[in-house]
Design a protein around this motif. Structure first.
Motif, PDB file in Angstrom:
ATOM      1  N   ARG A 142       0.804  -1.222   0.000  1.00 45.25           N
ATOM      2  CA  ARG A 142       0.000   0.000   0.000  1.00 45.25           C
ATOM      3  C   ARG A 142       0.837   1.272   0.000  1.00 45.25           C
ATOM      4  O   ARG A 142       0.509   2.243   0.635  1.00 45.25           O
ATOM      5  CB  ARG A 142      -0.925   0.019   1.211  1.00 45.25           C
ATOM      6  N   GLY A 157       4.979   3.995  10.618  1.00 46.76           N
ATOM      7  CA  GLY A 157       4.249   2.822  10.155  1.00 46.76           C
ATOM      8  C   GLY A 157       4.505   2.556   8.676  1.00 46.76           C
ATOM      9  O   GLY A 157       4.609   1.408   8.238  1.00 46.76           O
ATOM     10  N   ALA A 182       3.892  -4.012  14.627  1.00 39.78           N
ATOM     11  CA  ALA A 182       3.989  -2.932  15.596  1.00 39.78           C
ATOM     12  C   ALA A 182       3.615  -1.631  14.898  1.00 39.78           C
ATOM     13  O   ALA A 182       4.117  -1.327  13.822  1.00 39.78           O
ATOM     14  CB  ALA A 182       5.408  -2.849  16.146  1.00 39.78           C
ATOM     15  N   GLY A 183       2.732  -0.890  15.496  1.00 33.22           N
ATOM     16  CA  GLY A 183       2.347   0.391  14.927  1.00 33.22           C
ATOM     17  C   GLY A 183       1.331   0.281  13.801  1.00 33.22           C
ATOM     18  O   GLY A 183       1.094   1.251  13.084  1.00 33.22           O
ATOM     19  N   MET A 184       0.736  -0.894  13.610  1.00 32.16           N
ATOM     20  CA  MET A 184      -0.311  -0.999  12.589  1.00 32.16           C
ATOM     21  C   MET A 184      -1.670  -1.033  13.255  1.00 32.16           C
ATOM     22  O   MET A 184      -1.824  -1.506  14.389  1.00 32.16           O
ATOM     23  CB  MET A 184      -0.125  -2.288  11.789  1.00 32.16           C
ATOM     24  N   THR A 185      -2.658  -0.599  12.511  1.00 32.99           N
ATOM     25  CA  THR A 185      -4.015  -0.681  13.047  1.00 32.99           C
ATOM     26  C   THR A 185      -4.474  -2.132  13.024  1.00 32.99           C
ATOM     27  O   THR A 185      -3.861  -2.974  12.360  1.00 32.99           O
ATOM     28  CB  THR A 185      -4.992   0.158  12.216  1.00 32.99           C
ATOM     29  N   ASP A 186      -5.545  -2.372  13.711  1.00 31.16           N
ATOM     30  CA  ASP A 186      -6.016  -3.749  13.819  1.00 31.16           C
ATOM     31  C   ASP A 186      -6.351  -4.326  12.446  1.00 31.16           C
ATOM     32  O   ASP A 186      -6.056  -5.481  12.160  1.00 31.16           O
ATOM     33  CB  ASP A 186      -7.253  -3.805  14.720  1.00 31.16           C
ATOM     34  N   ALA A 187      -6.902  -3.502  11.599  1.00 33.72           N
ATOM     35  CA  ALA A 187      -7.266  -3.993  10.273  1.00 33.72           C
ATOM     36  C   ALA A 187      -6.014  -4.362   9.489  1.00 33.72           C
ATOM     37  O   ALA A 187      -5.935  -5.411   8.839  1.00 33.72           O
ATOM     38  CB  ALA A 187      -8.060  -2.932   9.525  1.00 33.72           C
ATOM     39  N   GLU A 188      -5.018  -3.496   9.587  1.00 38.29           N
ATOM     40  CA  GLU A 188      -3.765  -3.769   8.884  1.00 38.29           C
ATOM     41  C   GLU A 188      -3.094  -5.024   9.433  1.00 38.29           C
ATOM     42  O   GLU A 188      -2.502  -5.807   8.698  1.00 38.29           O
ATOM     43  CB  GLU A 188      -2.811  -2.583   9.020  1.00 38.29           C
ATOM     44  N   ASP A 191      -4.599  -7.929   7.880  1.00 41.02           N
ATOM     45  CA  ASP A 191      -4.098  -8.043   6.499  1.00 41.02           C
ATOM     46  C   ASP A 191      -2.722  -8.664   6.462  1.00 41.02           C
ATOM     47  O   ASP A 191      -2.412  -9.509   5.625  1.00 41.02           O
ATOM     48  CB  ASP A 191      -4.009  -6.660   5.859  1.00 41.02           C
TER      49      ASP A 191
ATOM     50  N   ASN D  36      -1.726   4.659   9.592  1.00 41.76           N
ATOM     51  CA  ASN D  36      -0.337   5.083   9.393  1.00 41.76           C
ATOM     52  C   ASN D  36      -0.256   6.330   8.529  1.00 41.76           C
ATOM     53  O   ASN D  36      -0.934   6.436   7.509  1.00 41.76           O
ATOM     54  CB  ASN D  36       0.464   3.987   8.666  1.00 41.76           C
ATOM     55  N   GLN D  83       7.729   8.191  19.410  1.00 45.28           N
ATOM     56  CA  GLN D  83       7.657   6.984  18.609  1.00 45.28           C
ATOM     57  C   GLN D  83       9.074   6.587  18.198  1.00 45.28           C
ATOM     58  O   GLN D  83       9.896   7.445  17.881  1.00 45.28           O
ATOM     59  CB  GLN D  83       6.808   7.261  17.366  1.00 45.28           C
ATOM     60  N   GLU D 158       2.504   5.910  20.772  1.00 42.71           N
ATOM     61  CA  GLU D 158       2.521   4.450  20.645  1.00 42.71           C
ATOM     62  C   GLU D 158       3.435   3.802  21.680  1.00 42.71           C
ATOM     63  O   GLU D 158       4.400   3.127  21.351  1.00 42.71           O
ATOM     64  CB  GLU D 158       2.923   4.049  19.224  1.00 42.71           C
ATOM     65  N   GLU D 161       4.298  -0.189  21.746  1.00 42.88           N
ATOM     66  CA  GLU D 161       4.920  -0.846  20.603  1.00 42.88           C
ATOM     67  C   GLU D 161       6.073  -1.729  21.075  1.00 42.88           C
ATOM     68  O   GLU D 161       7.005  -1.275  21.728  1.00 42.88           O
ATOM     69  CB  GLU D 161       5.435   0.197  19.609  1.00 42.88           C
ATOM     70  N   GLN D 191      -2.285   2.555  18.390  1.00 37.70           N
ATOM     71  CA  GLN D 191      -2.908   1.782  17.318  1.00 37.70           C
ATOM     72  C   GLN D 191      -3.698   0.618  17.893  1.00 37.70           C
ATOM     73  O   GLN D 191      -4.582   0.077  17.242  1.00 37.70           O
ATOM     74  CB  GLN D 191      -1.805   1.196  16.403  1.00 37.70           C
ATOM     75  N   LEU D 229     -10.441   3.604  10.944  1.00 37.43           N
ATOM     76  CA  LEU D 229      -9.104   3.051  11.113  1.00 37.43           C
ATOM     77  C   LEU D 229      -8.762   2.008  10.052  1.00 37.43           C
ATOM     78  O   LEU D 229      -7.595   1.687   9.843  1.00 37.43           O
ATOM     79  CB  LEU D 229      -8.950   2.418  12.503  1.00 37.43           C
ATOM     80  N   SER D 230      -9.798   1.453   9.411  1.00 39.17           N
ATOM     81  CA  SER D 230      -9.467   0.455   8.399  1.00 39.17           C
ATOM     82  C   SER D 230      -9.303   1.162   7.060  1.00 39.17           C
ATOM     83  O   SER D 230      -9.652   2.320   6.903  1.00 39.17           O
ATOM     84  CB  SER D 230     -10.560  -0.604   8.345  1.00 39.17           C
TER      85      SER D 230
END
Ligand code: ATP
Ligand code: ATP
Ligand code: MG
Ligand code: MG
Lengths: 252, 399, 402, 231, 532
Positions: A142, A157, A182-188, A191, D36, D83, D158, D161, D191, D229-230
């Motif tokens: 992406r 990220g 680390a540092g990704m959203t739950d959706a990511e 994925d 991100n 971060q 964050e 992390e 996150q 967020l998605s």
């Protein structure tokens, strides 16, 4: 000591590995084997030695003792980083490290699997890499909208993603992935789990993570490290109900 | 959205992809100079306003040699992060190789009329030519040595240093130590290179009188051609994937290794090519200034070369060449116009350039594209490259 | 109004500025004085000063600039041999005139260069003679900086000493790099060499900056002139000004001029110098006198030739006479060197030299040394032979083709 | 209390924040969420002064601190856990913690023992160089270091992390305790949605350099937020 | 000379016996006043000494110090007293003489030697035991048989053990050279000399060996061998000391750079110029003392040290505030800017003080040397070694014992984060650069004692300084110390074999090769932290 015949089928074989830093035993008689095409999740408390283990496999750190074999026969302790990488071991670092003054696309370009020598870089095929291959990977991570930006300008990220992209571009036999979400959203995160499972179909993968939901998504055997050696091994359910694991790692 | 990588190499004709806008300007200027300067010197009569005096030809020739040296330095410093504080050594070695050829060309025309030995050897009672002087009477051999000697030194030094992962300031200071050691060695009269006086009083090159106007013009043109070739070679290297790997090494050396690149070979190749370019620059420099002496090895000279690159704009090639010409022109001009205080002017120039033109003169021209903030991550990576990353601790944790 | 331009090619920055800046100043003074007297050929003189910055290729470049761009009639300049070597081809090519004011190793005579400093026979040999006779020196340390002047001078001296019956083990030769600053070992060696029971002296061709730490170390290790005298060829009033001379009293120097020599001409010169620099403490030294002589000779030659044309001036210069500052008349010889008196001076507590010995007559400067294998058959004569390196054996002018 | 008023922030020519506003009350946790590259870190940098803002203002306890250098903000009680940890690699763990003494009066110059209770590993490793620690240990150090300065505004970018689950839980408890102490305003970028949700009093969701959703925890519609967020 | 010496000694004997004869003195003075040429002056000194008159000593002293003049009109000798009065040499009565007309009685080395030895002998019976000891030493070196009676007499009267030993040695020396002394005495003398065991003893034995009888020869030979082997050993120790002292100079030169470059990461090409400023400060202080307070010359160095620190430090602060502070995060550009600054500073000093060397003198405690176990140590060097260690330890204390050191390191490792921790980064930068520069200035005070004080002073040290800092490991102060001493000692151990030039080349090659083994210097930082 040369591993016995039965192990030639392993992609990664560690046995009796120890490493001491100034008197501190970071890795302690560690044994681990990974079959061809296997995906393995590694968890364990901070400082358990997960990253150090990857350092040892990739030649960054030389173990004090122990065997480290790739593909059953290649002794990794005698090789340097570049040779190990060229054997087909790729790595994503815990702290994202990318080439900051290159564009995102060039970062991928440099990672693409190909001849690594200076001659080929000067005169050879490396100068004629099809842009589609790069585009394809950027699509996956992406970053396609960012391909012309300098890697330095990416957010934290985004750098994580770029590093994953570079790992994909390398197309190694064995992928060592240190804290990919680390540092990704739950959706990511979900994925990424999907992506790794897909890769694991024809690659061997070692994933280090602290995100239990992610580890669960990976749906593979889990090894718990603690103080430099294996504390438990098994399915995610088995290890997460292990008392010791709960005590030192998961918490109550 | 055109998709990624449309501007990647290999899709466009080689030359077009090789040279960018400022590159064309640069080539045009050098080519114009190569044609016009000799023309205006030889064809236009001396009284005319358009006449270029011979001394200007020699001066410009010298600047171009420096430009080539700067170019060579920029290749390793700008693109590979190897801050060489000893590039003057390669320049001087090339110069000595050429100087030795020129010495041998004097033949029996020296003051002692010795057909074999250069004057300084007669003078110090040497009886025969040292072995390493043999062969230098032949131009092809000397020309080979101009490339080979600096190249070989760079190969040995580079191979040792890069294999052992000597980087950053450690490498810089070692290159300085190298040139300093050579300086001391060449000062020694026992070395057989004329000691402090060096090699001088040249007569012929390839059978032509070095001082003749036409020879000077020819040397000038040769230098211009060498500069263009050097530029093209360097440009080819840095625009190819090889160059991208170099930059990657500069930014994150160990990361490059984990991608499977043999960092040391990449560095050695760049270092050797750069040293050879510097050698050629030195070789062309010697017949034009008429002397080569150990002071060319002096660390200050190498530092100055670094400064030309910085003034012009590091990592731009064209900038390096421009910086070399401008700084040296400034020096020529100021030492004549303000002989008593020119150091103030020059020193101030350097300070001002650093403060106001952080990316050098070329950076000023192309600045609008990348205005940068006070501290951007890339600056920090530069710090790491200079070895300053680890410079912070006076006492390590366990001290 | 048309002027005659005089080029001044002395380093005003870099390592040589220490020595050369003074020479630039003295030239400016001489030119100013000459202009007060009405200039030359009815024209005023105009000084063109450039700074070659102690950088040898830059010397050549600046020389070229002076001659072609500024069109100077004559250049006074250079200090080190290498700077002279660097500009030589330029002067030959563009046919101009250089006056070189510093003592040097000899072995050179060029049509376009006039050497007003001492040749080795005008400095080194007389000094050694003095030490041998007056101080009874039997053992010799030849200490020098590793470059051509000390190398050659020491070669000449070595041959000379051996010809006087000095044994090889009584000669110690030592070379150090430029700017050598740690003299502990070498001074200790000298001390050791000097304690063998025979009277020992040091002949120093140590150059420039290295002298100060050398003398400081001598003082610290307590080597006094009464034990082991040091005779130097590159240490003059200017260099002593940077030293506390009290521990050095009695060490020697050989020059063709000392500020302390009392003659009316010298006193006038010193006064003019103090007035010009507005500094009553500025000292004078030997190369300054050389410029004084050279400049006046040039003026006379130009007046004789009635032109500044280089060929005519070059032809007119040999035979020109000029009173030097210490009493006596120097003459430009056919080999483009001049005749000079030789003085040996002892360092005094006030930083001056006390002349303890001098030649009875002026010594003619010899371009080629009879003590060197390659040059003993050579002869320089620009008047009769028109050759700087005429080989008297083969009767040919070597290297004449250029 | 912290008041971020319609700030714009640029990196060179590219704009990272567009008119972002945010409030953080003392005794409350304010969570900032977003995918991100939407500008969360940029916002934090603007608050602590690591990146200059082009327009708008950062007001802390009634004072406009937009033009102040980071160290002056630190002296006004603002601490940050950045971060990427940014610990001082060559200083020992102890020294890393002691850097936090700079804005403190002499009698407060000690490391509060609570920090070692929260992160026992730091106590064991006081002599080790910060850069030698594992990733998660460094993150713990970064939090500890910020707490040494006894902040009144704690900015956490964050913070979980790379930290093991049990300690994340403890950090959650610690943040809760700090909030309950009522002395401190806390801004939390996270996150890990559940973590952020459970801790916050108010929240803001960012997208493309803007705040697109904000409110109190009570009024939060989880599905809306999750959708933002998605991808 | 020997003849003269004999005369003098005769006269020493005469002191005890008969009163000096006034006519002799007059004649001698007349001889001196009328002398033309050094030989006659020499003879005059001899005659003067031979009178044995107590009045002779001040006259000879005045001659040695260049204070003795002839009034050309009257032909009378006058001398200038230490406080500047002109008095008649003989009577001591003040005379009014036209100073400009007075002609100094000239001395050269030959006369100076005569003066020294005559005074030496006169002083053999001086009141001050130090003077007697020095005189005995002089007599030892002269090894003149004619002196034997005088030595014997002096020995008989001597009470001080140290002087007695020296006199015994002097006696042995004289006996060894004396044809009349018996073999047994000579062999005993050899033993005494052999015990002394230094370079002078060796040269004495060398001279004695040439004229020794077969009976004495073996003793001399074996003594020579003993001394030689002892000296060979000593020479190595001596070389190590030279190395340490060279190392301390390198340390001083490099230590400021260890801060500005090692800690702050500024490639500080103007470092040498800071050293130079310190040296010029010393010069100015001494010049002021020469003009205003000659009596306080000994205090000039203690005064110059803090002053040099202040001046160089202030210049450093100025540079940091105006230039360097814009360059943090761009370390390579600091090379360019500081190079420019170094050119400016050099030229500035050249414009103010002129291009030539300036005189910096050594106060009495900095000059001369002393012996420990045959090792000759010069005071100047010893103080410099001590001084460099003090500076080193002081700096170490500042960096480790104060929060300043910690802040400084934090700032260079991560400026942005340090600032967010509440560290006033600009202050720290300024002070750190000022400190580094100030220390360079202090180094200048010491270096002025052994090197040129000229605008080029700094250039001579910059390369070595960088080499030392890098060789020791950038950022490690102990490394700087060890590197400086290692390089110093290695240099001095190589020098006797390879010579100064080749020695230095070999050392450079050694460093280049060594760095291959330890790519980050002697005291390399290792581990993750470094790569992070
Ligand atoms: N060079 C070193 N010097 C000293 N200690 C070290 C060094 N490298 C690693 N360690 C220590 O070794 C241990 C293992 O570190 P490692 O990075 O492998 O942990 P990890 O399992 O990856 O932890 P995390 O989950 O926090 O990333 C840690 O305690 C760390 O402090
Ligand atoms: N130093 C920089 N120079 C230029 N652009 C930058 C820089 N840092 C961030 N950016 C850009 O600014 C935008 C916002 O970045 P920021 O770091 O604030 O994102 P973020 O929300 O914190 O993302 P993440 O969750 O990945 O940490 C991104 O598009 C990023 O590419
Ligand atoms: Mg880890
Ligand atoms: Mg962020």
């Amino acid at each position: 000591m040369i591993p016995d015949r039965g192990l030639t089928n392993t992609v990664l074989y560690l046995d009796g590995v120890s490493k001491t830093f100034d008197g501190f035993r970071a890795i302690n008689n560690l044994a681990l084997t990974l079959e061809h095409g296997e995906m393995r999740a590694i968890i364990g408390p901070n400082g358990a030695g997960k990253t150090t283990m990857m350092d040892i496999i990739t030649g960054k750190t030389k173990p004090d003792e122990g065997d480290v074999y790739f593909d059953g026969t290649t002794d990794l302790t005698t090789l340097d980083e570049a040779s190990i990488a060229n054997l087909g071991i790729g790595r994503k670092f815990q702290k994202p490290t990318v080439f900051e003054s290159h564009t995102v696309a060039d970062n991928i370009r440099l990672a693409l699997k190909d001849e690594r020598g200076p001659w080929s870089a000067l005169f050879g095929a490396r100068n004629r890499i099809a842009p589609e291959r790069i585009e394809h990977i950027l699509e996956i991570v992406r970053l396609i909208d960012h391909h012309e930006r300098l890697a330095a300008d990416l957010s934290h990220g985004q750098k994580q993603w770029l590093e994953i992209g570079m790992l994909l571009a390398q197309d190694p036999k064995l992928l060592l992935v240190d804290e990919p979400v680390a540092g990704m959203t739950d959706a990511e995160t979900a994925d990424t789990a999907r992506l790794l499972r897909e890769i694991a179909r024809d690659h061997s993968v070692v994933v280090v993570e602290h995100d239990m939901a992610f580890v669960r998504d990976l749906d593979c055997k889990v090894t718990v490290l603690h103080e430099g050696s294996v504390l438990a091994e098994g399915t995610i359910d088995a290890v997460s109900s292990n008392e010791r694991v709960i005590e030192v790692y998961l918490g109550r | 959205m055109s998709g990624a990588g449309t501007n990647s190499m290999g899709r466009r004709p080689l030359l077009l992809s090789l040279i960018d806008g400022k590159g064309w300007i640069f080539l045009a200027v050098v080519a114009a100079a190569a044609v016009l300067v000799p023309l205006l010197n030889l064809a236009v009569p001396e009284g005319s306003a358009f006449h270029v005096p011979t001394y200007v030809v020699a001066l410009l020739g010298k600047y171009l040699c420096y430009a080539l040296l700067a170019l060579a330095l920029d290749l390793v410093w700008g693109y590979c992060g190897i801050l060489s504080l000893g590039h003057g050594a390669f320049f001087a070695l090339g110069g000595y190789a050429m100087g030795m050829y020129l010495m041998r060309q004097i033949g029996p025309r020296g003051v002692y009329a010795n057909p074999l030995l250069p004057d300084f050897m007669v003078f110090l009672n040497w009886k025969e030519l040292p072995w390493y002087w043999h062969g230098f009477d032949s131009f092809p051999f000397a020309a080979l040595m101009v490339l080979l000697v600096p190249g070989l030194l760079a190969l040995v030094f580079g191979w040792l240093a890069f294999r052992s992962r000597v980087t950053g300031v450690y490498l810089s200071i070692m290159t300085q130590a190298m040139t300093f050691a050579l300086l001391l060695a060449f000062f020694r009269n026992d070395m057989g290179f004329g000691g402090n006086n060096g090699l001088t009083d040249f007569k012929d090159i390839l059978g032509f009188n070095v001082q003749a106007q036409t020879t000077r013009c020819a040397l000038f043109v040769a230098t211009a051609i060498a500069l263009v070739l050097g530029y093209l070679v360097a440009r080819y290297m840095v625009t190819s994937t090889y160059g991208k790997v170099l930059v990657a090494i500069r930014d994150a050396e160990s990361r490059t290794r984990f991608l499977g690149y043999r960092v040391e070979t990449y560095k050695v190749v760049a270092f050797v090519v750069s040293a050879m370019m510097a050698g050629v620059a030195g070789a062309l420099y010697v017949p034009q200034v008429g002397i080569i002496n150990p002071s060319e090895f002096s660390p200050a000279n190498s530092i100055e070369a670094v400064i030309w690159v910085a003034v012009g704009g590091r990592g731009t090639l064209v900038g390096a060449a421009l910086g070399a010409v401008l700084v040296n022109f400034g020096k020529t001009y100021l030492t004549g116009a303000l002989p008593e205080i020119w150091l103030f002017a020059l020193g101030l120039l350097f300070v001002v350039v650093t403060l106001f033109l952080p990316k050098g003169i070329v950076g000023l021209l192309t600045q609008k594209r990348q205005q940068r903030q006070e501290i951007s991550p890339r600056d920090e990576s530069l710090a790491a490259e200079a070895g300053i990353g680890e410079a912070g601790a006076v006492e390590g944790g366990k001290a | 109004q048309e002027t005659i331009k005089v080029g001044i090619l002395h380093s005003l920055s870099g390592t040589m500025a220490i020595s050369e800046t003074t020479l630039k100043d003295v030239m400016l003074m001489l030119i100013e004085e000459q202009n007060k007297k009405g200039g030359v050929l009815g024209k005023k003189l105009e000084a063109v000063v450039v700074d070659p910055a102690s950088n040898w290729p830059l010397f050549a470049e600046k020389a070229r600039e002076l001659i072609t761009k500024d069109k100077v009639s004559v250049v006074f300049g250079c200090w080190t041999s290498v700077s002279r070597k660097s500009v030589l081809p330029v002067f030959k090519e563009l046919n101009s005139i250089l006056f070189y004011p510093v003592q040097y190793e000899g072995e050179e005579s060029e049509r376009n260069v006039f050497y007003t400093g001492a040749a080795p026979n005008q400095q080194a040999i007389p000094a050694v003679d003095y030490l041998m006779k007056d101080e009874g020196v039997k053992r010799w340390v030849l200490a020098g900086t590793d470059y051509v002047y000390p190398r050659t001078t020491n070669k000449i001296l070595e041959a000379y000493l051996k010809s006087k019956g000095v044994a090889a083990e009584d000669i110690m030769i030592n070379y150090t790099p430029f700017g050598h600053s740690d003299w502990q070992t070498i001074v200790a060696d000298i001390k050791k060499f000097g304690s063998a029971g025979k009277k020992t002296a040091v002949v120093s061709t140590i150059n420039g900056d290295a002298n100060v730490p050398f003398y400081k170390e001598l003082g610290n290790q307590g080597i006094k002139a009464t034990d082991i005298p040091v005779v130097a060829f590159s240490v003059g009033e200017e260099e002593l000004a940077g030293l506390d001379t009290k521990p050095l009293v009695g060490h020697l120097a050989a020059w063709n001029y000392f500020e302390s020599i009392k003659t009316p001409a010298n006193e006038a010169f010193i006064k003019a110098w103090h007035d010009f620099t507005k500094n009553p403490k500025r000292v004078t030294n030997d190369p300054m006198e050389a410029h004084y002589i050279g400049f006046n000779m040039w003026v006379k030659a130009v007046e004789k030739a009635k032109s500044t044309d280089p060929d005519k001036v070059i032809a007119a210069l040999p035979g020109t006479k000029q009173d030097n500052l210490t009493g006596g008349t120097s003459e430009m010889l056919a080999n483009h060197h001049i005749t000079k008196p030789v003085y040996i001076g002892e360092i005094e507590a006030d930083g001056q030299f006390d002349v303890v010995w001098k030649t009875t007559e002026l010594i003619p400067g010899a371009a080629w040394s009879p003590f060197l294998e390659g040059s003993k058959d050579l002869k320089a004569d620009w008047v009769e032979l028109k050759c700087g390196n005429f080989n008297t054996k083969t009767n040919k002018c070597g290297g004449a083709s250029n | 209390m912290l008041n971020v008023e319609a700030i714009d922030l640029y990196y060179g020519a590219s704009q990272a924040l567009r008119g972002v506003s945010l409030q953080a009350q003392i005794g409350q946790v304010t969570s900032v969420l977003g995918r991100n590259g939407v500008g969360k870190t940029s916002l934090m940098r603007a608050i602590v002064g690591q990146q200059p803002i082009a327009r708008g203002a950062v007001v802390w306890n009634g004072e406009n601190i937009s033009k102040l250098a980071p160290y002056d903000r630190a002296r006004r009680g603002i601490a940050v856990v950045p971060q990427g940890r940014e610990i001082f690699p060559l200083l020992s763990v102890k020294e890393n913690l002691e850097t936090g003494f700079a804005p403190l009066p002499a009698k407060q110059r000690f490391v509060p023992p609570e920090i070692f209770e929260l992160f026992p590993v730091l106590k064991d490793m006081l002599g080790r160089r910060g850069g030698d620690l594992s990733g998660g240990q460094q993150q713990q150090l970064a939090i500890g270091r910020a707490l040494v300065t006894r902040p009144r505004l704690l900015v956490l970018d964050e913070p979980t992390e790379g930290i093991q689950p049990s300690i994340i839980k403890q950090i959650g408890h610690a943040i809760d305790t700090l909030r309950k102490g009522g002395q401190m305003a806390i801004v939390l970028v996270e996150q890990y949605f559940e973590f952020a949700r459970d801790l916050c009093d108010t929240y803001a969701v960012m997208d493309r350099g803007q705040v697109v959703l904000a409110g109190t925890r009570a009024g939060m519609v989880e599905a809306d937020v999750r959708q933002r967020l998605s991808v | 000379m020997v003849r003269l010496f004999a005369l003098v000694l005769l006269l020493v004997g005469a002191f005890a016996g008969r009163p000096a004869c006034a006519q002799d003195l007059d004649a001698a003075l007349a001889k001196l006043a009328g002398a033309s040429g050094y030989a006659e002056i020499d003879a005059g000194v001899a005659a003067l000494a031979a009178t044995g008159s107590p009045d002779a000593l001040p006259i000879i002293e005045a001659l040695g110090e260049g204070r003795l003049y002839v009034d050309p009109q009257s032909g009378v000798l006058v001398l200038k007293t230490a406080d500047g009065r002109t008095v008649d040499a003989k009577s001591g009565a003040a005379v009014s003489a036209n100073a400009a007309q007075l002609a100094a009685v000239r001395v050269n080395n030959r006369v100076r030697r005569a003066i020294e030895s005559s005074m030496g002998a006169l002083r053999l019976v001086a009141k001050d035991s130090a003077v007697r000891a020095a005189a005995a030493d002089a007599v030892f070196k002269a090894r003149d048989p004619a002196a034997l009676p005088a030595i014997d007499r002096a020995l008989a009267r001597e009470t001080d053990a140290g002087v007695k030993q020296k006199l015994t040695e002097a006696q042995a020396a004289a006996r060894l050279m004396d044809g009349a002394t018996g073999d047994a005495d000579k062999i005993a003398a050899v033993a005494v000399v052999s015990k002394r065991g230094d370079q002078d003893a060796l040269s004495l034995l060398g001279a004695a060996g040439a004229q020794a009888s077969p009976a004495v020869k073996p003793a001399i030979e074996s003594a020579t061998a003993t001394i030689q082997s002892r000296l060979a050993l000593l020479e190595n120790v001596q070389n190590v000391w030279y190395g340490i002292s060279l190392g301390s100079v390198l340390l001083l030169a490099a230590i400021g750079l260890a801060i500005t470059f090692g800690v702050m990461g500024i490639i500080n090409m103007a470092h040498g110029e800071m050293v130079m400023l310190g040296a010029y400060t010393t010069y100015v202080v001494q010049e002021a003392s020469r003009i205003y307070a000659p009596g306080l010359f000994g205090w000039t160095l203690p005064v110059a040290v803090p002053l040099a620190f202040l001046i160089a430090g202030l210049v450093g602060v100025l540079i940091e505030r105006t230039v360097i502070r814009y360059l943090y995060g761009r370390p390579l550009e600091t090379l360019l800017a500081t190079w420019g600054i170094s050119l400016i500073l050099q030229q500035a000093v050249r414009s103010v003080f002129g291009p030539t060397n300036r005189e910096v003198g050594a106060p009495s405690y900095m000059s001369g040397s002393f012996d420990v176990f045959g090792l000759s140590i010069t005071y100047g060097r010893m103080w410099i070694v001590l001084f460099s260690l003090v500076v080193f330890l002081g700096l170490l204390a500042v960096l480790r014992g104060t929060s300043f050191g910690l802040k400084m390191r934090a700032v260079t490792q991560n400026r942005r984060m340090a600032s967010s921790m509440g560290i006033r980064t600009p202050w720290i930068d300024t002070f750190a650069f000022g400190l580094g520069s100030g220390i360079a200035g202090i180094a200048g005070v010491a270096l002025a004692q052994i090197d040129n004080v000229s605008p080029n002073l700094g250039q001579g040290y910059i390369i070595d300084s960088f080499l030392v800092v890098v060789f020791g490991g950038v950022g490690n102060l102990w490394g700087t110390l060890v590197a400086a001493l290692t390089l110093g000692v290695a240099n001095k151990l190589l020098e006797p074999f390879a010579g100064a030039v080749l020695g230095k080349i070999l050392l450079l090659i050694f460093i280049i090769l060594f760095i291959q083994r330890r790519p980050r210097g002697l005291f390399a930082q290792k581990g993750r932290a470094v790569e992070a």
